[in-house]
Structures are given as structure tokens and as C-alpha cells.
Design a protein around this motif. Structure first.
Motif, PDB file in Angstrom:
ATOM      1  N   ALA A  11      39.744  38.597  45.822  1.00  0.00           N
ATOM      2  CA  ALA A  11      41.444  38.495  44.950  1.00  0.00           C
ATOM      3  C   ALA A  11      40.535  37.832  43.104  1.00  0.00           C
ATOM      4  N   ALA A  15      40.532  39.173  39.101  1.00  0.00           N
ATOM      5  CA  ALA A  15      41.650  38.242  38.481  1.00  0.00           C
ATOM      6  C   ALA A  15      40.369  38.245  37.231  1.00  0.00           C
ATOM      7  N   LYS A 153      45.974  37.266  48.848  1.00  0.00           N
ATOM      8  CA  LYS A 153      46.135  37.413  46.800  1.00  0.00           C
ATOM      9  C   LYS A 153      46.978  37.622  46.188  1.00  0.00           C
ATOM     10  N   GLN A 154      48.594  37.782  46.418  1.00  0.00           N
ATOM     11  CA  GLN A 154      49.663  37.697  45.503  1.00  0.00           C
ATOM     12  C   GLN A 154      49.664  36.336  45.723  1.00  0.00           C
ATOM     13  N   ASN A 157      47.090  35.553  42.686  1.00  0.00           N
ATOM     14  CA  ASN A 157      47.704  35.943  40.626  1.00  0.00           C
ATOM     15  C   ASN A 157      48.375  35.056  40.885  1.00  0.00           C
ATOM     16  N   GLN A 161      48.454  33.456  37.063  1.00  0.00           N
ATOM     17  CA  GLN A 161      49.423  33.857  35.791  1.00  0.00           C
ATOM     18  C   GLN A 161      50.031  32.772  35.358  1.00  0.00           C
ATOM     19  N   GLN A 191      46.653  44.907  39.551  1.00  0.00           N
ATOM     20  CA  GLN A 191      46.304  43.873  38.205  1.00  0.00           C
ATOM     21  C   GLN A 191      47.193  44.178  36.910  1.00  0.00           C
ATOM     22  N   TRP A 194      49.592  41.580  37.778  1.00  0.00           N
ATOM     23  CA  TRP A 194      49.657  40.497  36.891  1.00  0.00           C
ATOM     24  C   TRP A 194      49.083  39.383  35.710  1.00  0.00           C
TER      25      TRP A 194
END
Length: 583
Positions: A11, A15, A153-154, A157, A161, A191, A194
Motif C-alpha cells: 500500500a 501510494a 490498504k484503505q 491511503n 490523504q 490510487q 486517493w
């Protein structure tokens, strides 16, 4: 085996994070397994792992990297104690707006072996705390716990953010051993969903109001602090100053190169106190935390003040206000471009033409006088010693023109800035906070970043640090890392025999108090006998660092040239410079 830990590394790589600065512990078995798997099976598509024997150094390295590039990096530390070990680096990243993802493990929550990762060591009981996030959450833009590997992974991210949306800053995630050990089904995210939140520019009414005020001002002033983080901004300010000939630009933050010193509008760096603040009739405050210090200096009563900032309310400062007619949360570069464009309208252009004719000559003359005054004050002393000002002038002369300066000179910062006179965007990076010890790790992070951004052939990096602050940098860790990972930097230690900042603070409150006549020993700020600063660094690198000392102006240039040559050949150098006070 595809675990939550391996998904975590996927992740951060996806990113855009390229480096992890790690200090591993008993909460990281699955993290270590994932690192080995990544190095063996995903080489070239896996973050570089940098071992850091101190957490503050680790976060300062990530800070320096992110500050130069704007790209977030990752720090991995060990449960509550490692989180506490971050120390002042969390404050620095927060106030300095450095996007950093910090991940820490949590003590296992199962005892009987119910899940892989259950408690296996004595320390797992001792390091189990009620709410680990609370150690750093007040400094973070976001803090959260990874409770299942299925959305790791969420969670990564989402945290990023927050880290990369203005006002940028550190974020903190934690996860227990059992969660990070869990096997999950491999998955990926899109991606493009995000991206960070983007700030816009000024509303039309604001553009009109500010441009009209600047066009009619006889003594306009722009005060900034960190707007130069966007490397396009200094050029935009030059364009504005070329249009508004009476405009002068003052830096009261010193965290970035916001305006070039070779332009007549340059007023240099002054921490919140300068006469121009008291005489300006129109003031634009642009991305600045402390435009002036009210007890020492503030605008005149009829001054028109406008505040443009990514964080105009300073949401993490319990007490903050300035008497601004208007304040706007907006992107600095977009705002400056809007104002400059508005000044090209026929009505404002004709008004500017009249005012420019009156003030342009005086601005140029004041600039030339300022440069001459700085040069005079930086001359060596009659006894053959020298101050920080002269040292900085010699450094500017002998270092490469595109050198990046990592500055933590504390009370000597003004002398350094006055005489280095930076002109290139991104060439001056000062700690954005007040936690001493930033520059050692930050200089290494900056060097890693410039190498990565330039195909391995990065720019020359110089750390300029006070003697007391040098000890705060944890030099035993810094110079071991420099040697281990071949990160050559030049460190200049400003040796003035102690901490002078406490005396300055004392005199601002008690100018005639008992302490005003006390010795440094009596007020406990003396470093006598002085440590062997360069020797400390050399010992940390097993003797493989160039160590030097200089206290005479006659030797200064040759000593610096030799150190520079060593760094350019790939060896870190530390020069202990004995400097006179007050110059």
C-alpha cells in the motif's frame, strides 16, 4: 503467504512512498517477514528500508526527505516506547507541515495462543497501554488503528490523504501483532481515488481588495514563512515584486527559501520583529505562523492587513490571532498569480506606474545599504577569530552554488541567513518547529531525497547546527547511519561554548534581573569543557568520518575546502568551528 503486513508495504509503495525509516521491536515479526519477502520477491517495487538506532533520527530523516520533495515517507517504530522515542520530531513534523506516515505495532491482545502473534514475551504485558494513539495524536492530522488486514490498504491511503492535504503533517497508524500477522487475500486499490484535497485560490472579491490595496500602497510589505515549500512560489513572488516596485518581502519563519536574496525587495529573515512591520501601510501575510511578535513589534493602526494561508486559523494553536481585515484559506501560488494578474488591469496598472516612480529608487538604495551593513558586520575580528556571519560567507564562497542548506543554528540563524543569502528554490530548509535535534537526521533525509530525485547524483548538502543542538541530534545514531548507508554530508558545528537561547529568553523578560549579570556557568548553559563534537561523530562511524576543528580565520577556508573535497569523494565530514558571539 500474503499477510496484512505485506499488504501494508504494498500500500505505501503504491501510494508513492519509497523509503521506510525503521526501528524494529517485538511487535514486528510479521513486518520483518514482509520486509524479507519484499526484498527477495518484489525487488525494485518495494520501499528502501533504512535502519535507524533512534526514533527521533528516523522521523527527522523522513521529515527532511518530505520537506525537500513534498513526497510522504514512512517511519516504523516499536509500540508505546518507540512512539515516545519519536520525541520532539513529532512536534517538528507537525509545525513544519511535513507529510509523514508513522506506523507502530501494538502489544498482542491474546494470551493463550489463540491467534498467530499472541503474546510470547514478558514485555508484551509491560508495553500494553490503554490508548497508544494518544501519545502523539494532538500533533497528528489523523491517527487510527488497523483492526483488520482486510482493509489495511484503505486505512493507509486514508491516513496519507490527511498527511498530504494542506495543512500537511504527520499521521499515525498502529496495529496489533495478531492483526498484522493475519493471512488475507491479495488485493489492490485504484490510487487515482486517493488523491489529497486540493486548495483553490482567492475569491474574486479578495483578489480585487488585495490588488487595489497593493496598487495604492506607498510602503507595501509581504510577510511569509513557509510558502517557498512550493518551489514555484519564489518565482511568482519575484514577478509580483517586479510589478509592485515598492513591495518588500520579509521572511519571519525561515523554514524555506521563500524569496531570493538577489532581488531588491529582499529583507531577509527576522523572527517576528523588524522596523518595516511598524511602517508598512499594506501587509499581505502569506503562509506564515508568526508574522510579528506583538510585545516587540506590530503594524501601525491604519495598516491594511490581509492573511492568506493554508491554515489561517492555526487550528493546532490554542492562542493565535492577528488584526487582519480579511483572511483566506487558499493556495499561496494560485493566490499570488491571481493578484499579479489583477494588477495588469489598466486602472491598477496606471496607479502602479505613478507609485512605482516614487518608490523604486528608495527600495533599491535600502537594499544596497542592507547588503553593505551585513558584509561589514561579518568581517573577521582583529584577534583572528571569526563569527557565524563570516563563516557563512566563506561557506557560500567555497560550497557548490546549488548546495542545499539544512539549518538548525538557533540564535545564530539570522547571521547564517544574512550571509548565505539563498536564491534557489529548495536550497534553504530550516526546522519548521522548536524541537532541537532535527537537522542531523533531516540532512541525511535531504541527501537521500536529492540523490533519489537526480538519479543518484544529488546536490551537495550542508548541515549547519549549534553546538548544543548538535548533541540533541543524537550524533551516535546520525553518523552511524551516514556510514552504513553511504550518505555523505558536511556538518558545520557552530561552537560558541553553550546554549545561548536561554539567556536571550531570560533577557527579553528580565533585562535587568539577577540573571542578566550572571555567568553562563551560573545560569547552567555553559559547555565547559567543550565536547569533542567532530570526535563524537567519528567514533559513531568507526573512525571513517573526516573530523576537523578550526578557530582562526587564516585557516578557515582551507579547512572547509578539505572537508568539502572529502564529502564530494563520498565521506561525511564534521567541522567544529569555534565562533565568536553576536556576529
Amino acid at each position: 503467504m500474503y499477510t496484512a503486513s505485506f499488504a501494508f508495504f504494498e500500500a505505501i509503495w503504491e501510494a508513492g512512498i519509497t523509503h521506510c525509516f525503521v526501528n524494529l521491536g517485538s511487535d514486528h515479526p510479521s513486518i520483518i517477514e514482509a520486509i524479507v519477502k519484499g526484498k527477495r520477491e518484489a525487488k525494485g517495487n518495494f520501499p528502501h528500508i533504512i535502519t535507524c538506532p533512534n526514533e527521533m533520527v528516523a522521523m527527522s530523516m523522513a521529515d527532511g526527505y518530505a520537506r525537500l520533495t513534498g513526497k510522504p515517507q514512512c517511519v516504523i517504530i516499536h509500540v508505546d516506547v518507540g512512539t515516545q522515542g519519536l520525541g520532539a520530531a513529532v512536534h517538528n513534523a507537525s509545525t513544519g507541515r511535513a507529510p509523514i506516515l508513522v506506523f507502530a505495532g501494538l502489544s498482542p491482545f491474546t494470551i493463550e495462543g489463540e491467534l498467530r502473534g499472541s503474546r510470547t514475551e514478558y514485555i508484551h504485558w509491560i508495553q500494553d497501554v490503554p490508548d497508544q494513539k494518544q501519545i502523539v495524536s494532538q500533533y497528528c492530522r489523523y491517527s487510527g488503528e488497523i483492526k483488520t488486514g482486510t482493509n489495511v490498504k484503505q486505512m493507509v491511503n486514508r491516513a496519507l490523504q490527511f498527511a498530504t492535504s494542506d495543512p500537511k503533517g504527520p499521521v499515525y497508524l498502529c496495529g496489533a501483532r495478531e492483526v498484522m500477522e493475519a493471512d488475507i487475500t491479495p488485493y489492490s486499490l485504484k490510487q487515482e481515488f486517493w488523491d489529497p484535497v486540493e486548495l483553490g485560490g482567492l475569491p474574486k472579491s479578495a483578489v480585487s481588495k488585495i490588488s487595489e490595496a497593493l496598487a495604492g500602497a506607498k510602503k507595501p510589505l509581504l510577510i511569509t514563512g513557509y510558502s517557498g515549500r512550493n518551489h514555484k512560489l519564489p518565482g511568482a513572488l519575484v514577478e509580483l515584486a517586479n510589478k509592485v516596485k515598492g513591495l518588500r518581502v520579509l521572511d519571519t519563519g525561515g523554514s524555506d527559501m521563500c524569496f531570493p536574496a538577489d532581488h531588491p525587495a529582499w529583507l531577509g529573515l527576522r523572527f517576528g520583529a523588524d522596523d518595516v512591520i511598524t511602517t508598512a501601510d499594506t501587509i499581505v501575510v502569506l503562509d506564515c505562523d508568526v508574522p510579528w511578535i506583538n510585545t516587540r513589534c506590530k503594524p501601525r493602526e491604519d495598516a491594511k492587513v490581509f492573511h492568506i494561508d493554508v491554515d489561517p486559523l492555526k487550528q493546532q494553536m490554542p492562542v493565535f490571532y492577528i488584526d487582519a481585515l480579511s483572511r483566506y484559506r487558499a493556495d499561496a501560488l494560485t493566490s499570488v498569480d491571481q493578484i499579479t494578474a489583477a494588477l495588469e488591469t489598466p486602472e491598477l496598472a496606471s496607479k502602479l506606474e505613478v507609485v512605482n516612480a516614487e518608490v523604486e529608487k528608495s527600495v533599491v538604495e535600502a537594499y544596497e545599504t542592507k547588503l553593505a551593513t551585513i558584509a561589514k558586520a561579518a568581517e573577521p575580528l582583529e584577534d583572528g577569530s571569526f563569527g557565524t556571519g563570516h563563516l557563512s560567507r566563506v561557506l557560500k564562497k567555497v560550497c557548490p552554488e546549488d548546495t542545499i542548506w539544512a539549518i538548525e543554528a538557533v540564535t545564530n540563524t539570522q547571521f547564517v541567513h544574512d550571509n548565505l543569502q539563498p536564491t534557489l528554490p529548495g536550497s534553504w530548509i530550516n526546522c519548521g518547529g522548536g524541537g532541537l535535534g532535527w537537522s542531523g537526521g533531516a540532512a541525511l533525509g535531504i541527501k537521500l531525497a536529492t540523490n533519489a530525485e537526480n538519479g543518484g547524483k544529488g546536490k551537495f548538502v550542508v548541515q549547519i547546527v549549534g553546538d548544543g543542538t548538535f548533541l540533541f541530534t543524537v550524533p551516535g545514531s546520525v553518523y552511524w547511519i551516514a556510514k552504513r548507508y553511504n550518505i555523505p554530508i558536511l556538518t558545520i558545528v557552530l561552537n560558541n561554548n553553550g546554549w545561548n537561547a536561554p539567556r536571550r529568553s531570560l533577557l527579553l523578560v528580565h533585562p535587568d534581573g539577577l540573571g542578566s549579570t550572571a555567568s553562563n556557568e551560573e545560569i547552567n548553559i555553559s559547555f565547559d569543557p567543550a565536547p569533542d563534537y567532530s570526535g563524537i561523530a567519528k567514533a559513531a562511524a568507526a573512525g571513517e568520518i573526516h573530523a576537523a576543528k578550526v578557530d582562526k580565520v587564516a585557516d578557515l577556508e582551507n579547512v572547509l575546502k578539505e572537508a568539502i573535497a572529502k564529502v564530494q569523494a563520498g565521506q561525511t565530514a564534521v567541522v567544529d568551528c569555534k565562533v565568536a558571539e553576536g556576529c
